[in-house]
Design a protein around this motif. Structure first.
Motif, PDB file in Angstrom:
ATOM      1  N   PRO A 157       0.905  -1.081  -0.019  1.00 42.65           N
ATOM      2  CA  PRO A 157      -0.172  -0.003  -0.041  1.00 42.65           C
ATOM      3  C   PRO A 157       0.986   1.169   0.059  1.00 42.65           C
ATOM      4  O   PRO A 157       1.960   1.208   0.575  1.00 42.65           O
ATOM      5  CB  PRO A 157      -0.880  -0.208   1.195  1.00 42.65           C
ATOM      6  N   LEU A 158       0.496   2.377  -0.622  1.00 41.79           N
ATOM      7  CA  LEU A 158       1.020   3.497  -0.692  1.00 41.79           C
ATOM      8  C   LEU A 158       0.145   4.636  -0.240  1.00 41.79           C
ATOM      9  O   LEU A 158      -1.139   4.474  -0.360  1.00 41.79           O
ATOM     10  CB  LEU A 158       1.486   3.822  -2.252  1.00 41.79           C
ATOM     11  N   ARG A 159       0.754   5.672   0.215  1.00 42.05           N
ATOM     12  CA  ARG A 159      -0.168   6.865   0.758  1.00 42.05           C
ATOM     13  C   ARG A 159      -0.584   7.606  -0.555  1.00 42.05           C
ATOM     14  O   ARG A 159      -1.929   7.945  -0.347  1.00 42.05           O
ATOM     15  CB  ARG A 159       0.752   7.859   1.496  1.00 42.05           C
ATOM     16  N   PRO A 160       0.174   8.237  -1.344  1.00 45.99           N
ATOM     17  CA  PRO A 160      -0.603   8.886  -2.548  1.00 45.99           C
ATOM     18  C   PRO A 160      -1.810   8.232  -3.233  1.00 45.99           C
ATOM     19  O   PRO A 160      -1.509   7.217  -3.537  1.00 45.99           O
ATOM     20  CB  PRO A 160       0.667   9.295  -3.241  1.00 45.99           C
ATOM     21  N   LEU A 161      -2.647   8.771  -3.316  1.00 47.08           N
ATOM     22  CA  LEU A 161      -3.735   8.522  -4.164  1.00 47.08           C
ATOM     23  C   LEU A 161      -4.384   7.095  -3.671  1.00 47.08           C
ATOM     24  O   LEU A 161      -4.956   6.423  -4.270  1.00 47.08           O
ATOM     25  CB  LEU A 161      -3.459   8.478  -5.706  1.00 47.08           C
ATOM     26  N   GLY A 162      -4.162   6.790  -2.448  1.00 47.62           N
ATOM     27  CA  GLY A 162      -4.758   5.573  -1.913  1.00 47.62           C
ATOM     28  C   GLY A 162      -4.436   4.532  -2.554  1.00 47.62           C
ATOM     29  O   GLY A 162      -5.058   3.414  -2.877  1.00 47.62           O
ATOM     30  N   ALA A 163      -2.859   4.468  -3.160  1.00 47.54           N
ATOM     31  CA  ALA A 163      -2.714   3.527  -4.162  1.00 47.54           C
ATOM     32  C   ALA A 163      -2.137   2.326  -3.394  1.00 47.54           C
ATOM     33  O   ALA A 163      -1.715   2.280  -2.437  1.00 47.54           O
ATOM     34  CB  ALA A 163      -1.705   3.991  -4.916  1.00 47.54           C
ATOM     35  N   LYS A 164      -1.905   1.110  -4.345  1.00 45.60           N
ATOM     36  CA  LYS A 164      -1.203  -0.061  -3.821  1.00 45.60           C
ATOM     37  C   LYS A 164      -0.749  -0.502  -5.221  1.00 45.60           C
ATOM     38  O   LYS A 164      -1.494  -0.470  -6.241  1.00 45.60           O
ATOM     39  CB  LYS A 164      -2.021  -0.947  -3.217  1.00 45.60           C
ATOM     40  N   VAL A 165       0.435  -1.055  -4.892  1.00 45.98           N
ATOM     41  CA  VAL A 165       1.060  -1.756  -6.173  1.00 45.98           C
ATOM     42  C   VAL A 165       1.251  -3.186  -5.699  1.00 45.98           C
ATOM     43  O   VAL A 165       1.540  -3.604  -4.679  1.00 45.98           O
ATOM     44  CB  VAL A 165       2.459  -1.363  -6.610  1.00 45.98           C
ATOM     45  N   PHE A 166       1.186  -4.026  -6.820  1.00 46.72           N
ATOM     46  CA  PHE A 166       1.324  -5.415  -6.408  1.00 46.72           C
ATOM     47  C   PHE A 166       2.367  -6.088  -7.399  1.00 46.72           C
ATOM     48  O   PHE A 166       2.498  -5.591  -8.810  1.00 46.72           O
ATOM     49  CB  PHE A 166       0.104  -6.296  -6.232  1.00 46.72           C
ATOM     50  N   GLY A 167       3.021  -7.329  -7.040  1.00 47.98           N
ATOM     51  CA  GLY A 167       3.464  -8.187  -8.216  1.00 47.98           C
ATOM     52  C   GLY A 167       3.340  -9.421  -7.742  1.00 47.98           C
ATOM     53  O   GLY A 167       3.230  -9.877  -6.580  1.00 47.98           O
ATOM     54  N   SER A 168       3.252 -10.378  -8.596  1.00 48.18           N
ATOM     55  CA  SER A 168       2.965 -11.915  -8.275  1.00 48.18           C
ATOM     56  C   SER A 168       3.598 -12.668  -9.354  1.00 48.18           C
ATOM     57  O   SER A 168       4.041 -12.601 -10.440  1.00 48.18           O
ATOM     58  CB  SER A 168       1.392 -12.255  -8.240  1.00 48.18           C
TER      59      SER A 168
END
Length: 485
Positions: free
Chosen positions: A103-114
């Motif tokens: 999870p990231l703070r800007p824009l309520g973002a989240k990035v993921f990798g699988s």
């Protein structure tokens, strides 16, 4: 004042007091009680480092920092793993997948990798589980474009716990200021009670010594027997006054012991042997010098107002969170995936780089719940702002009253000293007249008791001045004078 604020901020990094840190303090207090007079510095040192309310405030601050750490956990890196395999049946397909989400703070973002790897045959409705022989790698991101773009519950909680920890640090300072003032109040009351005992003891000793001479004079016929009766009345009255003074002193000693503790929290009850002489105590401050020394004090730097400013900031953040709840949700998502290795059972359709973008839009049509929560948050914010104004006015009036009382107390202490000097002069003159046969026994007793009353008033005037000075130092956060340097 900057030192006071720096002190409050430094508490964020101060470790909790351990038993081994407190034990030397208790040893120092024990040594002070055993080897010499008890001075205010020892009392302030003991109360600052061992008083339960202060230690409790440190624990509350540690708890608030724990909440802050827990709020940071909302942005912890998350790892998920999933695997399954068919052990019987027509199809033999199985797969395993590992996914990391940040999870990231800007824009309520989240990035993921699988990463996903499959083996065997899957039915057509499970074709999505197929990969090439070396597996599939996927990366992606999710962004909030409207609701949760600037604030959400996670970011609100993170900021709210930070502000709460700052409030807890200020609460430590508030508790310390109050405890140190109470410790000084108990100490000076104890000193005054001990000084009153000395006055009444001297007064009683004079009457007891005079009884011997009066008995001889009555026996010789120089005085009537009624003189002995009158002196006995004086003795009884002065013994009563001394008994009351001793009771008040013991009560004051018990109250002072509340602020004198060793490392185990045991109380020390000071005795008369620990009373300091007048030469060891500082004089009452000069009013003009006191005002000049604290002229830099600014009302807005009081910790009560700083705490309310933080409370208002927390309320404003809650209003923003509730306004965020009124917004529709519009989320943007993008994914990029690629299979590697020879083509597997899924066929050639998996042997490509896939890019997927998507939008999700949701909105409650009536939003009554969100509007109700917003109205409550706005009302709480207005209440905090009104409270801030009230507390600021109270502190302003309190400071004016403290200065008025302090000025009056210092003036009354000077007048009381003058009264003692005049009363002492009158006593000596009346005793001389009595020895020469021109005075009256009744007037001698009256002058002595008036002189004693003047000394008692001087002691109590000095006590009022000491307490007013302590109150002033607490109100202006004079950390050095309160033993909090």
């Amino acid at each position: 004042m900057r030192a006071a604020l720096a002190f409050a901020l430094s508490l964020a990094f101060a470790p909790a007091l351990a038993a081994q840190d407190i034990e030397p303090v208790g040893d120092a207090i024990e040594q002070a009680l055993e080897t010499g007079p008890l001075l205010p510095d020892e009392v302030l040192r003991s109360s600052a480092l061992t008083f339960p309310s202060i230690l409790e405030s440190f624990e509350r601050e540690a708890a608030a920092r724990g909440d802050q750490l827990a709020a940071d956990g909302a942005f912890d890196l998350m790892l998920d793993a999933e695997a399954y395999d068919r052990v019987s049946g027509f199809y033999s397909g199985g797969y395993a997948e590992f996914k990391a989400t940040q999870p990231l703070r800007p824009l309520g973002a989240k990035v993921f990798g699988s990463y996903k790897l499959s083996d065997g045959r899957f039915p057509i409705y499970e074709n999505v589980f197929n990969t090439n022989e070396l597996g599939e790698f996927k990366v992606g991101a999710l962004l909030s474009l409207l609701r949760d773009s600037t604030i959400d519950s996670r970011r609100f909680e993170l900021e709210d716990t930070r502000l709460a920890a700052s409030q807890a640090r200020l609460d430590i300072l508030l508790v310390q200021l109050n405890v140190q003032y109470e410790a000084l109040q108990a100490y000076w009351t104890w000193v005054a009670a001990g000084n009153e005992i000395r006055v009444y003891e001297e007064l009683l000793e004079i009457a007891e010594a005079r009884a011997i001479g009066l008995t001889r004079q009555v026996r010789e016929g120089a005085l009537p027997a009624i003189a002995l009766t009158e002196n006995e009345q004086n003795l009884i009255r002065r013994r009563s006054l001394l008994a009351e003074a001793r009771r008040d002193f013991q009560t004051a000693a018990n109250s002072l012991s509340f602020y004198l503790r060793d490392g185990d929290g045991n109380l020390f009850v000071p005795t008369r042997e620990q009373l300091p002489s007048a030469e060891l105590l500082s004089n009452l401050p000069d009013m003009n010098a006191l005002m000049a020394d604290r002229r830099r004090f600014v009302l807005e730097e009081r910790p009560e107002l700083e705490t309310l400013r933080l409370a208002i900031e927390r309320a404003e953040n809650r209003v923003e969170l509730r306004r965020n709840d009124l917004k529709p949700r519009l989320d943007f998502e993008v994914e990029l995936s690629r299979d590697f290795g020879p083509v597997g059972d899924g066929g050639p359709s998996f042997d490509s780089t896939d890019t997927v973008v998507g939008l999700t839009f949701t909105v409650p049509l009536q939003r009554r719940e969100a509007r109700g929560r917003l109205r409550r948050a706005e009302a709480e914010l207005r209440a905090r702002q009104l409270e801030q104004q009230r507390i600021a006015d109270e502190i302003s009036v309190e400071l004016d009253n403290i200065l008025t009382n302090l000025d009056a107390a210092l003036r009354l202490a000077d007048l009381a000293d003058d009264e003692v000097e005049q009363a002492t002069t009158m006593v000596e003159a009346e005793r001389k007249r009595f020895r020469l046969g021109a005075g009256d026994f009744f007037l001698v007793n009256l002058r002595e008791e008036r002189a004693a009353d003047a000394q008692i008033r001087a002691i109590r005037a000095d006590l009022i001045g000491r307490l007013a000075t302590a109150s002033y130092n607490a109100a202006t956060m004079n950390l050095d004078e309160l033993g909090l340097e």
